[in-house]
Design a protein around this motif. Structure first.
Motif, PDB file in Angstrom:
ATOM      1  N   ARG A 224       4.043  51.273  57.184  1.00 32.64           N
ATOM      2  CA  ARG A 224       3.606  52.124  58.288  1.00 32.64           C
ATOM      3  C   ARG A 224       2.674  51.354  59.214  1.00 32.64           C
ATOM      4  NH1 ARG A 224       1.732  55.819  54.012  1.00 32.64           N
ATOM      5  NH2 ARG A 224      -0.268  55.273  54.903  1.00 32.64           N
ATOM      6  N   ARG A 225       2.512  51.868  60.380  1.00 36.67           N
ATOM      7  CA  ARG A 225       1.701  51.214  61.400  1.00 36.67           C
ATOM      8  C   ARG A 225       0.212  51.144  61.042  1.00 36.67           C
ATOM      9  NH1 ARG A 225       2.313  52.322  67.832  1.00 36.67           N
ATOM     10  NH2 ARG A 225       1.003  50.593  68.491  1.00 36.67           N
ATOM     11  N   ASP A 226      -0.258  51.977  60.117  1.00 35.37           N
ATOM     12  CA  ASP A 226      -1.684  51.962  59.768  1.00 35.37           C
ATOM     13  C   ASP A 226      -2.104  50.702  59.015  1.00 35.37           C
ATOM     14  OD1 ASP A 226      -0.817  52.327  57.130  1.00 35.37           O
ATOM     15  OD2 ASP A 226      -1.593  54.368  56.955  1.00 35.37           O
ATOM     16  N   GLY A 227      -1.140  49.859  58.642  1.00 36.45           N
ATOM     17  CA  GLY A 227      -1.449  48.582  58.010  1.00 36.45           C
ATOM     18  C   GLY A 227      -1.645  48.627  56.507  1.00 36.45           C
ATOM     19  N   ALA A 228      -1.597  49.817  55.910  1.00 40.06           N
ATOM     20  CA  ALA A 228      -1.739  49.922  54.462  1.00 40.06           C
ATOM     21  C   ALA A 228      -0.500  49.341  53.789  1.00 40.06           C
ATOM     22  CB  ALA A 228      -1.924  51.384  54.058  1.00 40.06           C
ATOM     23  N   SER A 229      -0.720  48.575  52.733  1.00 41.86           N
ATOM     24  CA  SER A 229       0.409  47.938  52.047  1.00 41.86           C
ATOM     25  C   SER A 229       0.657  48.588  50.693  1.00 41.86           C
ATOM     26  CB  SER A 229       0.175  46.441  51.884  1.00 41.86           C
ATOM     27  OG  SER A 229      -0.923  46.206  51.028  1.00 41.86           O
ATOM     28  N   VAL A 230       1.876  48.453  50.238  1.00 36.01           N
ATOM     29  CA  VAL A 230       2.268  48.860  48.899  1.00 36.01           C
ATOM     30  C   VAL A 230       3.006  47.683  48.281  1.00 36.01           C
ATOM     31  CG1 VAL A 230       2.410  51.325  49.419  1.00 36.01           C
ATOM     32  CG2 VAL A 230       4.430  49.901  49.683  1.00 36.01           C
ATOM     33  N   THR A 231       2.971  47.609  46.962  1.00 32.57           N
ATOM     34  CA  THR A 231       3.683  46.536  46.268  1.00 32.57           C
ATOM     35  C   THR A 231       4.868  47.132  45.521  1.00 32.57           C
ATOM     36  OG1 THR A 231       1.667  45.229  46.046  1.00 32.57           O
ATOM     37  CG2 THR A 231       3.491  44.670  44.584  1.00 32.57           C
ATOM     38  N   LEU A 232       6.025  46.551  45.771  1.00 31.78           N
ATOM     39  CA  LEU A 232       7.267  47.008  45.161  1.00 31.78           C
ATOM     40  C   LEU A 232       7.761  45.968  44.158  1.00 31.78           C
ATOM     41  CD1 LEU A 232       9.025  48.116  48.463  1.00 31.78           C
ATOM     42  CD2 LEU A 232       7.721  49.554  46.885  1.00 31.78           C
ATOM     43  N   ALA A 233       8.536  46.412  43.198  1.00 32.60           N
ATOM     44  CA  ALA A 233       9.125  45.505  42.211  1.00 32.60           C
ATOM     45  C   ALA A 233      10.424  44.933  42.761  1.00 32.60           C
ATOM     46  CB  ALA A 233       9.385  46.248  40.907  1.00 32.60           C
ATOM     47  N   SER A 234      10.628  43.655  42.515  1.00 33.65           N
ATOM     48  CA  SER A 234      11.863  43.004  42.939  1.00 33.65           C
ATOM     49  C   SER A 234      12.166  41.890  41.940  1.00 33.65           C
ATOM     50  CB  SER A 234      11.701  42.445  44.356  1.00 33.65           C
ATOM     51  OG  SER A 234      12.954  42.006  44.867  1.00 33.65           O
ATOM     52  N   THR A 235      13.141  41.078  42.298  1.00 36.54           N
ATOM     53  CA  THR A 235      13.466  39.902  41.494  1.00 36.54           C
ATOM     54  C   THR A 235      13.521  38.680  42.411  1.00 36.54           C
ATOM     55  OG1 THR A 235      15.856  40.125  41.796  1.00 36.54           O
ATOM     56  CG2 THR A 235      14.868  41.253  39.866  1.00 36.54           C
ATOM     57  N   LEU A 236      13.392  37.530  41.820  1.00 42.62           N
ATOM     58  CA  LEU A 236      13.454  36.296  42.594  1.00 42.62           C
ATOM     59  C   LEU A 236      14.797  36.180  43.320  1.00 42.62           C
ATOM     60  CD1 LEU A 236      12.227  33.619  43.453  1.00 42.62           C
ATOM     61  CD2 LEU A 236      13.121  32.627  41.336  1.00 42.62           C
ATOM     62  N   GLY A 237      15.871  36.499  42.644  1.00 44.19           N
ATOM     63  CA  GLY A 237      17.198  36.416  43.267  1.00 44.19           C
ATOM     64  C   GLY A 237      17.340  37.353  44.448  1.00 44.19           C
ATOM     65  N   ARG A 238      16.825  38.563  44.315  1.00 38.19           N
ATOM     66  CA  ARG A 238      16.896  39.533  45.419  1.00 38.19           C
ATOM     67  C   ARG A 238      16.118  39.020  46.630  1.00 38.19           C
ATOM     68  NH1 ARG A 238      17.133  41.446  49.463  1.00 38.19           N
ATOM     69  NH2 ARG A 238      16.851  43.572  50.146  1.00 38.19           N
ATOM     70  N   GLU A 239      14.970  38.412  46.389  1.00 37.35           N
ATOM     71  CA  GLU A 239      14.154  37.912  47.501  1.00 37.35           C
ATOM     72  C   GLU A 239      14.753  36.655  48.116  1.00 37.35           C
ATOM     73  OE1 GLU A 239      11.974  39.879  48.899  1.00 37.35           O
ATOM     74  OE2 GLU A 239      12.624  41.235  47.309  1.00 37.35           O
ATOM     75  N   LEU A 240      15.392  35.811  47.313  1.00 35.09           N
ATOM     76  CA  LEU A 240      16.117  34.673  47.897  1.00 35.09           C
ATOM     77  C   LEU A 240      17.237  35.178  48.809  1.00 35.09           C
ATOM     78  CD1 LEU A 240      16.325  32.258  44.840  1.00 35.09           C
ATOM     79  CD2 LEU A 240      15.365  31.677  47.077  1.00 35.09           C
ATOM     80  N   ALA A 241      17.940  36.217  48.359  1.00 31.36           N
ATOM     81  CA  ALA A 241      19.013  36.797  49.177  1.00 31.36           C
ATOM     82  C   ALA A 241      18.448  37.410  50.452  1.00 31.36           C
ATOM     83  CB  ALA A 241      19.786  37.845  48.370  1.00 31.36           C
ATOM     84  N   PHE A 242      17.293  38.074  50.354  1.00 33.96           N
ATOM     85  CA  PHE A 242      16.676  38.662  51.543  1.00 33.96           C
ATOM     86  C   PHE A 242      16.308  37.587  52.559  1.00 33.96           C
ATOM     87  CE2 PHE A 242      12.657  39.352  53.764  1.00 33.96           C
ATOM     88  CZ  PHE A 242      13.079  40.298  54.693  1.00 33.96           C
ATOM     89  N   VAL A 243      15.662  36.507  52.095  1.00 35.95           N
ATOM     90  CA  VAL A 243      15.248  35.448  53.027  1.00 35.95           C
ATOM     91  C   VAL A 243      16.477  34.824  53.695  1.00 35.95           C
ATOM     92  CG1 VAL A 243      14.141  33.176  53.207  1.00 35.95           C
ATOM     93  CG2 VAL A 243      13.011  35.013  51.953  1.00 35.95           C
ATOM     94  N   LEU A 244      17.542  34.627  52.950  1.00 30.82           N
ATOM     95  CA  LEU A 244      18.776  34.100  53.535  1.00 30.82           C
ATOM     96  C   LEU A 244      19.306  35.042  54.616  1.00 30.82           C
ATOM     97  CD1 LEU A 244      21.191  32.153  53.673  1.00 30.82           C
ATOM     98  CD2 LEU A 244      22.224  33.498  51.832  1.00 30.82           C
TER      99      LEU A 244
END
Length: 156
Positions: free
Chosen positions: A91-111
Motif C-alpha cells: 500500500r501507499r502508506d509504506g508499511a511492509s509485510v513479509t511473505l513466504a516464498s522460495t528461492l526458485g520462485r524469486e529467481l523466476a520473478f526476477v527473470l
C-alpha cells in the motif's frame, strides 16, 4: 551498441520519460536484492537506490552486471525449494509485510520482471533509431509459442 547519450536519454511521454539506463538499473537492483536476500533470508525489492551512476554510466552498469551474473549463476545452482522471505509494500502508506516464498520462485520473478523491462527498453531503443535483436523483450513462453505455431513475428 548504445552511446552514453542514448543510454541516459529521457524517452518521450510514451515511455514516461524514462531512460534505458533507468530500466537497466531497476533490473540490476532486483537481481541484487535477490542475491542479498539469499544471504539474509529476506528479499526486499522495494528499497532500492534510485538515481545511481548505473543509470548514466555504461561502465558502471557493465561492472554491476558482471558482478551479478556470477552471483545469480551461483544462486541458480542452489535448491529451488529453499525457503526465503519477501518483504513487500502493498500500500501507499509504506508499511511492509513479509511473505513466504522460495528461492526458485524469486529467481523466476526476477527473470520475468527483467523481461518485462526489456520490452520497454526495446521500445525506447527503437525510438532512438537503434536496432534490437528480434527476440529481445519477449518472454521465453512467447518465443516457444511462436516457434510452435510457426510465427515469424519475432525470430529467436
Amino acid at each position: 551498441g548504445l552511446s552514453s547519450d542514448q543510454y541516459a536519454a529521457p524517452a518521450g511521454d510514451l515511455f514516461a520519460k524514462s531512460t534505458i539506463g533507468g530500466h537497466v538499473r531497476h533490473c540490476l537492483d532486483h537481481a541484487s536484492a535477490l542475491v542479498d536476500g539469499s544471504r539474509t533470508g529476506i528479499v526486499d525489492y522495494d528499497h532500492r537506490a534510485r538515481g545511481t551512476c548505473i543509470e548514466t554510466d555504461l561502465s558502471a552498469a557493465a561492472a554491476e552486471l558482471d558482478r551479478l551474473i556470477a552471483s545469480v549463476e551461483q544462486l541458480a545452482r542452489s535448491d529451488a525449494r529453499d525457503p526465503i522471505g519477501v518483504s513487500v509494500i502493498p500500500r501507499r502508506d509504506g508499511a511492509s509485510v513479509t511473505l513466504a516464498s522460495t528461492l526458485g520462485r524469486e529467481l523466476a520473478f526476477v527473470l520475468s520482471h527483467t523481461i518485462h523491462h526489456h520490452a520497454t527498453i526495446r521500445g525506447i531503443a527503437l525510438s532512438l533509431g537503434r536496432e534490437v535483436p528480434a527476440s529481445f523483450g519477449y518472454a521465453p513462453s512467447t518465443l516457444a509459442h511462436q516457434d510452435a505455431v510457426g510465427s515469424t513475428r519475432c525470430a529467436p
